[in-house]
Scaffold this motif. Structure first.
Motif, PDB file in Angstrom:
ATOM      1  N   GLY A   1      11.374   2.334  -9.038  1.00 22.04           N
ATOM      2  CA  GLY A   1      10.410   1.928  -8.472  1.00 22.04           C
ATOM      3  C   GLY A   1      10.793   1.391  -6.850  1.00 22.04           C
ATOM      4  O   GLY A   1      12.413   1.138  -6.670  1.00 22.04           O
ATOM      5  N   PRO A   2      10.216   1.280  -5.998  1.00 27.75           N
ATOM      6  CA  PRO A   2      10.325   1.539  -4.704  1.00 27.75           C
ATOM      7  C   PRO A   2      10.305  -0.319  -3.931  1.00 27.75           C
ATOM      8  O   PRO A   2      11.494  -0.388  -2.932  1.00 27.75           O
ATOM      9  N   LEU A   3       9.962  -1.320  -5.019  1.00 27.80           N
ATOM     10  CA  LEU A   3      10.290  -2.373  -4.599  1.00 27.80           C
ATOM     11  C   LEU A   3      11.669  -2.924  -5.133  1.00 27.80           C
ATOM     12  O   LEU A   3      11.367  -3.013  -6.411  1.00 27.80           O
ATOM     13  N   ARG A   4      11.479  -4.004  -4.192  1.00 26.27           N
ATOM     14  CA  ARG A   4      13.106  -4.951  -5.373  1.00 26.27           C
ATOM     15  C   ARG A   4      13.101  -6.578  -5.106  1.00 26.27           C
ATOM     16  O   ARG A   4      12.636  -7.191  -3.630  1.00 26.27           O
ATOM     17  N   GLY A   5      13.798  -6.694  -5.552  1.00 24.31           N
ATOM     18  CA  GLY A   5      13.549  -7.938  -5.644  1.00 24.31           C
ATOM     19  C   GLY A   5      14.986  -9.088  -6.653  1.00 24.31           C
ATOM     20  O   GLY A   5      14.820  -8.329  -7.734  1.00 24.31           O
TER      21      GLY A   5
ATOM     22  N   LEU B   1       0.649  -1.277   0.363  1.00 20.78           N
ATOM     23  CA  LEU B   1       0.437   0.016  -0.421  1.00 20.78           C
ATOM     24  C   LEU B   1       0.829   1.336   0.178  1.00 20.78           C
ATOM     25  O   LEU B   1       0.899   2.503  -0.368  1.00 20.78           O
ATOM     26  N   THR B   2       2.151   1.139   0.992  1.00 22.09           N
ATOM     27  CA  THR B   2       2.776   2.644   1.089  1.00 22.09           C
ATOM     28  C   THR B   2       3.733   2.717  -0.952  1.00 22.09           C
ATOM     29  O   THR B   2       3.526   3.745  -1.279  1.00 22.09           O
ATOM     30  N   ALA B   3       3.821   1.624  -0.992  1.00 22.28           N
ATOM     31  CA  ALA B   3       4.537   1.745  -2.560  1.00 22.28           C
ATOM     32  C   ALA B   3       3.456   1.968  -3.622  1.00 22.28           C
ATOM     33  O   ALA B   3       3.779   2.840  -4.351  1.00 22.28           O
TER      34      ALA B   3
ATOM     35  N   ASP C   1       7.661 -13.954 -12.485  1.00 18.96           N
ATOM     36  CA  ASP C   1       8.070 -14.591 -10.804  1.00 18.96           C
ATOM     37  C   ASP C   1       9.165 -13.502 -10.226  1.00 18.96           C
ATOM     38  O   ASP C   1      10.654 -13.969 -10.791  1.00 18.96           O
ATOM     39  N   VAL C   2       8.723 -13.534  -8.951  1.00 18.24           N
ATOM     40  CA  VAL C   2       9.779 -11.910  -7.956  1.00 18.24           C
ATOM     41  C   VAL C   2      10.259 -12.601  -6.819  1.00 18.24           C
ATOM     42  O   VAL C   2       8.785 -12.483  -6.724  1.00 18.24           O
ATOM     43  N   ASP C   3      11.115 -12.968  -6.291  1.00 14.46           N
ATOM     44  CA  ASP C   3      11.531 -12.970  -5.220  1.00 14.46           C
ATOM     45  C   ASP C   3      11.241 -11.194  -4.483  1.00 14.46           C
ATOM     46  O   ASP C   3      12.718 -10.776  -4.750  1.00 14.46           O
ATOM     47  N   VAL C   4      10.044 -10.308  -4.274  1.00 16.89           N
ATOM     48  CA  VAL C   4      10.182  -9.167  -3.465  1.00 16.89           C
ATOM     49  C   VAL C   4      10.915  -8.812  -2.013  1.00 16.89           C
ATOM     50  O   VAL C   4      10.209 -10.496  -1.053  1.00 16.89           O
ATOM     51  N   GLU C   5      11.710  -8.372  -1.669  1.00 15.15           N
ATOM     52  CA  GLU C   5      12.504  -8.447  -0.664  1.00 15.15           C
ATOM     53  C   GLU C   5      10.675  -7.665   0.746  1.00 15.15           C
ATOM     54  O   GLU C   5      10.560  -7.175  -0.059  1.00 15.15           O
TER      55      GLU C   5
ATOM     56  N   VAL D   1      15.923  -7.023 -10.109  1.00 13.99           N
ATOM     57  CA  VAL D   1      14.814  -5.796 -10.661  1.00 13.99           C
ATOM     58  C   VAL D   1      13.759  -5.264  -9.108  1.00 13.99           C
ATOM     59  O   VAL D   1      13.862  -4.967  -8.243  1.00 13.99           O
ATOM     60  N   HIS D   2      13.386  -3.842  -9.804  1.00 14.46           N
ATOM     61  CA  HIS D   2      12.733  -2.791  -9.243  1.00 14.46           C
ATOM     62  C   HIS D   2      11.211  -2.924  -9.666  1.00 14.46           C
ATOM     63  O   HIS D   2      11.189  -2.438 -10.500  1.00 14.46           O
ATOM     64  N   LEU D   3      10.438  -2.563  -8.961  1.00 15.74           N
ATOM     65  CA  LEU D   3       8.866  -2.644  -8.973  1.00 15.74           C
ATOM     66  C   LEU D   3       8.463  -1.496  -8.473  1.00 15.74           C
ATOM     67  O   LEU D   3       7.896  -1.092  -7.330  1.00 15.74           O
TER      68      LEU D   3
END
Length: 331
Positions: free
Chosen positions: A271-275, A247-249, A290-294, A316-318
Motif C-alpha cells: 500500500g502507498p500509505l504508511r501509518g 485520491l492519489t493513493a 485506528d491508524v495514525d496515517v502519515e 503498517v502500509h495501507l
C-alpha cells in the motif's frame, strides 16, 4: 404523485421549512433525513394538513391541497409511539378507521385478518396492546395506518423508540410491507441506516432547507458537502493536501473534499500509505484498526484477522479502495 412546490412554514417569524420542493412518485418511498430541528417533521405535518403554509403549495395527483382538511386528504399518519388504544384489542385497533367509515363487518374482519398477516402478526387479533413488545406495537400501528388503503402514508420517526437491533430488523420488514402493499410513503427520520433500509429516494434537510435529494445511490455516492457526508455516516472527511493524498493513493484524478467509509483503508504490504496502529478491535467480519496515517492523521482502517494481524504500535502500509470513498460535491 405528491408534489411539494416551494413550501415555507413558519413559527412566528422563524422559518421551520424554507422553500422546499420535492416529488414522490406513486408507489415510491421518500425518506426525508436530517438532524433534530431541521424541519422534517414540520414538512410532514404540512403535507398532512396540520401546519398552514406561508407560501408554496402541495399537490396530490395534480390537485392543490390548500384548504383540504386533514381527514379529507386520504392520507394516513404513523408516529413513533404508535398511539394505540390501550383499552381495545389489537384487532379493534386495526379496525378503527374501517369502523368510522362504516365498512361492513364482514369486510372489516377480512381486512383486519389480511393486515395482521401482512405485518407478521397473524392470530394476534384478540391480544391486548399491553401484552406486545415495542416492535409488535409498531406493527399494529402500521397495520392500522394501512387499513383504509391510504393514497399516501406519512411516517414520523416510526422506529426511533426501539432499540438498535429491533430497529434494524423492523426497518427491513417495513420496506417489504410497503412494497407488498404498493404504498406510497413519506418517511421522516434522523437515522441514515433506517432511511437506506426503507426508502427508494432520499432528501436531506438542514435548518429548514432542502440541501440534496435523489436516489439512494446518488445521495450516498455524491454527498453535496462535508456536513452531508458526515451525517450520512461516512467515517472521515478530508480536505486539502490530505484529500489529494488519498485520491492519489486511490488512483483517482483531481482534487476536492473526500469522504471515507470506515473500510476505505485496508492493510496491504504494497500500500502507498504508511501509518502506526493506535488501537485494534476484532469483529466477526474483520479486524478494525485506528491508524495514525502519515500526512493524514488518525483514520479508521481494516485488516484481515488472524495470527499475523498488526498490533498496537506496529507500522503498517495501507491501500485505498476507490469504491469506498466519495468526492464530495462531485457527480
Amino acid at each position: 404523485m405528491l408534489s411539494i412546490e416551494g413550501v415555507t412554514v413558519t413559527y412566528g417569524s422563524v422559518p421551520a421549512v424554507d422553500g422546499v420542493t420535492l416529488e414522490i412518485a406513486t408507489g415510491d418511498v421518500l425518506a426525508v433525513l436530517g438532524p433534530s430541528g431541521c424541519g422534517k417533521s414540520t414538512l410532514l405535518r404540512a403535507v398532512a394538513g396540520l401546519e398552514p403554509l406561508l407560501s408554496g403549495r402541495i399537490l396530490h395527483d395534480g390537485g392543490d391541497l390548500r384548504g383540504v382538511p386533514t381527514h379529507k386528504r386520504g392520507f394516513a399518519l404513523m408516529f413513533q409511539d404508535g398511539q394505540l388504544f390501550g383499552h381495545q384489542s389489537v384487532g379493534a385497533n386495526v379496525a378503527y378507521a374501517l369502523r368510522i367509515r362504516h365498512t361492513p363487518r364482514g369486510r372489516t374482519r377480512e381486512r383486519v385478518s389480511e393486515l395482521l398477516e401482512l405485518v407478521g402478526l397473524g392470530g394476534y387479533g384478540e391480544r391486548a396492546p399491553a401484552t406486545l413488545s415495542g416492535g409488535e406495537r409498531q406493527r399494529v400501528a402500521l397495520a392500522r395506518a394501512l387499513a383504509v388503503e391510504p393514497s399516501l402514508l406519512l411516517l414520523d420517526e416510526p422506529l426511533s423508540a426501539l432499540d438498535k437491533t429491533l430497529r434494524e430488523r423492523l426497518a427491513e420488514d417495513l420496506r417489504g410491507i410497503l412494497t407488498e402493499a404498493g404504498t406510497t410513503a413519506l418517511l421522516v427520520t434522523h437515522d441514515h441506516e433506517e432511511a437506506f433500509a426503507v426508502a427508494d429516494r432520499m432528501a436531506l434537510m438542514r435548518a429548514g432547507r432542502l440541501v440534496q435529494d435523489g436516489t439512494l445511490g446518488e445521495v450516498w455516492e455524491h454527498p453535496v458537502d462535508a456536513e452531508a457526508a458526515s451525517f450520512l455516516g461516512y467515517a472521515s472527511v478530508l480536505e486539502g493536501a490530505a484529500a489529494a493524498k488519498v485520491l492519489t493513493a486511490a488512483g483517482l484524478p483531481g482534487a476536492g473534499v473526500v469522504a471515507l467509509r470506515r473500510s476505505a483503508l485496508r492493510v496491504s504490504g504494497a500500500g502507498p500509505l504508511r501509518g502506526v496502529v493506535l488501537s485494534s478491535r476484532l469483529t466477526p467480519e474483520t479486524l478494525r484498526l485506528d491508524v495514525d496515517v502519515e500526512g493524514l492523521g488518525p483514520l479508521g482502517a481494516v485488516a484481515a484477522g488472524g495470527d499475523k494481524s498488526p498490533g498496537v504500535g506496529e507500522v503498517v502500509h495501507l491501500e485505498v479502495d476507490p469504491e469506498r470513498l466519495a468526492v464530495v460535491g462531485r457527480r
